[in-house]
Design a protein around this motif. Structure first.
Motif, mmCIF file in Angstrom:
data_model
loop_
_atom_site.group_PDB
_atom_site.id
_atom_site.type_symbol
_atom_site.label_atom_id
_atom_site.label_comp_id
_atom_site.label_asym_id
_atom_site.label_seq_id
_atom_site.Cartn_x
_atom_site.Cartn_y
_atom_site.Cartn_z
ATOM 1 N N GLY A 108 1.523 63.683 -21.404
ATOM 2 C CA GLY A 108 1.092 64.658 -20.102
ATOM 3 C C GLY A 108 0.532 63.888 -19.295
ATOM 4 N N SER A 109 -0.016 64.788 -18.350
ATOM 5 C CA SER A 109 -0.853 64.149 -17.082
ATOM 6 C C SER A 109 -2.181 63.776 -17.729
ATOM 7 N N GLU A 110 -2.798 64.116 -18.782
ATOM 8 C CA GLU A 110 -4.072 63.600 -19.260
ATOM 9 C C GLU A 110 -4.006 62.348 -19.783
ATOM 10 N N VAL A 111 -2.796 61.998 -20.497
ATOM 11 C CA VAL A 111 -2.779 60.483 -20.824
ATOM 12 C C VAL A 111 -2.412 59.785 -19.750
ATOM 13 N N LEU A 112 -1.666 60.055 -18.981
ATOM 14 C CA LEU A 112 -1.167 59.245 -17.649
ATOM 15 C C LEU A 112 -2.270 59.022 -16.939
ATOM 16 N N ALA A 113 -3.313 59.783 -16.757
ATOM 17 C CA ALA A 113 -4.325 59.565 -15.727
ATOM 18 C C ALA A 113 -5.309 58.585 -16.381
ATOM 19 N N ARG A 114 -5.010 57.960 -17.498
ATOM 20 C CA ARG A 114 -6.106 56.881 -18.244
ATOM 21 C C ARG A 114 -5.085 55.726 -18.318
ATOM 22 N N THR A 115 -4.224 55.625 -17.705
ATOM 23 C CA THR A 115 -3.117 54.323 -17.763
ATOM 24 C C THR A 115 -3.119 53.648 -16.504
ATOM 25 N N GLU A 116 -3.750 54.066 -15.388
ATOM 26 C CA GLU A 116 -3.742 53.273 -14.227
ATOM 27 C C GLU A 116 -5.193 53.268 -13.654
ATOM 28 N N PRO A 117 -6.159 52.548 -14.132
ATOM 29 C CA PRO A 117 -7.481 52.355 -13.700
ATOM 30 C C PRO A 117 -7.583 51.651 -12.489
ATOM 31 N N LEU A 119 -10.698 50.580 -8.942
ATOM 32 C CA LEU A 119 -12.137 50.384 -8.882
ATOM 33 C C LEU A 119 -12.933 51.655 -8.719
ATOM 34 N N LEU A 120 -12.263 52.682 -8.561
ATOM 35 C CA LEU A 120 -13.137 53.923 -8.671
ATOM 36 C C LEU A 120 -13.917 54.114 -9.999
ATOM 37 N N ASP A 121 -12.853 53.632 -11.072
ATOM 38 C CA ASP A 121 -13.306 53.984 -12.494
ATOM 39 C C ASP A 121 -14.441 52.851 -12.856
ATOM 40 N N LEU A 122 -14.476 51.665 -12.139
ATOM 41 C CA LEU A 122 -15.548 50.864 -12.143
ATOM 42 C C LEU A 122 -16.882 51.348 -11.868
ATOM 43 N N GLY A 123 -16.588 52.222 -10.562
ATOM 44 C CA GLY A 123 -18.039 52.949 -10.255
ATOM 45 C C GLY A 123 -18.316 53.923 -11.150
ATOM 46 N N VAL A 124 -17.342 54.650 -11.553
ATOM 47 C CA VAL A 124 -17.743 55.764 -12.478
ATOM 48 C C VAL A 124 -18.780 55.145 -13.643
ATOM 49 N N GLY A 175 -2.872 49.637 -19.624
ATOM 50 C CA GLY A 175 -3.528 50.377 -18.658
ATOM 51 C C GLY A 175 -4.886 50.974 -19.350
ATOM 52 N N ALA A 176 -4.585 51.860 -20.556
ATOM 53 C CA ALA A 176 -5.937 52.348 -21.139
ATOM 54 C C ALA A 176 -6.723 51.482 -21.576
ATOM 55 N N LEU A 177 -6.407 50.024 -22.200
ATOM 56 C CA LEU A 177 -7.290 49.130 -22.846
ATOM 57 C C LEU A 177 -7.887 48.723 -21.541
ATOM 58 N N LEU A 178 -7.301 48.419 -20.381
ATOM 59 C CA LEU A 178 -8.007 47.920 -19.194
ATOM 60 C C LEU A 178 -9.120 48.953 -18.873
ATOM 61 N N LEU A 179 -8.851 50.129 -18.754
ATOM 62 C CA LEU A 179 -9.846 51.267 -18.596
ATOM 63 C C LEU A 179 -11.005 51.184 -19.335
ATOM 64 N N TYR A 180 -10.614 50.998 -20.899
ATOM 65 C CA TYR A 180 -11.897 51.076 -21.528
ATOM 66 C C TYR A 180 -12.761 49.867 -21.433
ATOM 67 N N LEU A 181 -12.126 48.672 -21.341
ATOM 68 C CA LEU A 181 -12.808 47.278 -20.989
ATOM 69 C C LEU A 181 -13.727 47.627 -19.791
ATOM 70 N N THR A 182 -13.188 48.023 -18.678
ATOM 71 C CA THR A 182 -13.990 48.196 -17.481
ATOM 72 C C THR A 182 -14.958 49.231 -17.653
ATOM 73 N N ASN A 183 -14.933 50.382 -18.442
ATOM 74 C CA ASN A 183 -16.033 51.112 -18.577
ATOM 75 C C ASN A 183 -16.875 50.608 -19.565
ATOM 76 N N VAL A 216 -13.936 39.515 -13.106
ATOM 77 C CA VAL A 216 -12.652 39.326 -13.219
ATOM 78 C C VAL A 216 -11.565 40.416 -13.555
ATOM 79 N N LEU A 217 -12.180 41.499 -14.001
ATOM 80 C CA LEU A 217 -11.565 42.785 -13.965
ATOM 81 C C LEU A 217 -11.401 43.251 -12.407
ATOM 82 N N VAL A 218 -12.175 42.876 -11.445
ATOM 83 C CA VAL A 218 -12.223 43.575 -10.089
ATOM 84 C C VAL A 218 -10.806 43.258 -9.664
#
Length: 322
Positions: A108-117, A119-124, A175-183, A216-218
């Protein structure tokens, strides 16, 4: 910069070392948060996922890793890194196992929302890390608020990695791994800056390395961000065009979803719509022309029409009397 006594610095180090220990409390909270987050993601329930965000204890070793790196304390950094690594691997394995057992063909959408990080996620992440560090250097501020803010960014992405891998969805897991590393990097970087500003640590090469890794993640995050903006502009433009009277759609059509294959040349735009009338090739051509003029580049449109049939009681055909 505030002048902090050596006793206060040592007390901070001891507190962070205790927070970073891989003890029973950390393990139980990690297991609980992982299970809650995974089930919430599978059920596509935002409320359940929020519960996992509150329970997850990953913010504590993150602060320890930030301080240990700045202070050149190998014991503190090692303990924090060990707790983070084991929590990450365990959560990925548990979510992968649950994904294999349940075997959902799609998420569903909750999974998909975490697969495309983006710059906004980096700000968070940076903001959450700053709050966490500030809460630690100011004892009167409750850790609960900081813990909640930081847990938001960590446990769900790990579980999405495991769930995606269980179904062979490599792009989702990346995408989710990139989000995790970003955070992860964003939180550690912000904690480092807070510790330096508060006077508990001094600048060293650890901060430079963290900045370099975050930089690099930017690049991929920036690409995703601009693609998000481009997609939003495209969606708005299409929605405006569909209400154009020249094409005679008007209020007879409702745009439900827009998907774009940017790799195609020209890009292919798939429009999922609901309509009371059928869509003609001529109307599709007119929309393509309007869209190309507005966006300054050609597109290929594909309408996926879910036609609405209106049925009223008065439309009933009575059988003729004998």
């Amino acid at each position: 910069m505030t002048k902090i006594s050596l006793d206060n610095v040592e007390q901070m180090r001891q507190d962070l070392l205790e927070d970073s220990q891989l003890d029973s409390n950390f393990v139980i909270l990690t297991v609980g948060a992982c299970l809650i987050a995974t089930f919430g993601l599978v059920a596509n329930s935002a409320a359940v996922i929020i519960g996992a965000m509150i329970v997850a204890p990953l913010m504590m070793p993150l602060r320890g890793a930030a301080f240990g790196a700045l202070a050149g304390d190998p014991k503190l950094f090692r303990e924090a890194a060990k707790s983070l690594a084991i929590a990450t691997l365990f959560s990925t394995l548990v979510s992968w196992t649950i994904g294999r057992v349940i075997g959902l063909p799609d998420f569903g959408s909750e999974v998909l929302a975490r697969t495309e990080p983006t710059l906004l996620d980096l700000g968070v992440a940076v903001t959450a890390g700053a709050i966490s560090g500030f809460a630690k250097v100011r004892p009167k501020i409750s850790d609960a608020f900081a813990g909640t803010a930081i847990a938001v960014a960590l446990m769900p992405p790990i579980c999405v990695v495991g769930l995606s891998l269980s179904q062979g969805l490599w792009s989702y897991s990346w995408g989710a791994l990139l989000l995790y590393l970003t955070n992860l990097l964003g939180i550690i970087l912000a904690c480092m800056l807070v510790f330096i500003i508060a006077g508990y640590a001094k600048y060293n090469h650890a901060l430079s390395w963290t900045l370099a890794l975050a930089s690099v993640l930017v690049i991929p995050l920036g690409i995703s961000f601009f693609q998000l903006l481009r997609q939003a502009q495209l969606h708005y433009t299409i929605k405006t065009i569909l209400l154009n009277r020249t094409i005679t759609f008007g209020r007879m059509m409702e745009l439900k979803q827009t998907d774009v294959d940017w790799s195609a040349k020209p890009p292919e735009v798939f429009l999922r719509v609901q309509s009371k009338k059928s869509v003609t090739p001529n109307q599709v051509r007119l929309v393509e022309e309007f869209l190309s003029q507005e966006m300054g580049r050609p597109f290929t449109l594909v309408f996926q029409v879910n036609q609405i049939q209106e049925v009223r009681a008065k439309d009933t055909v009575e059988s003729p009397k004998p």
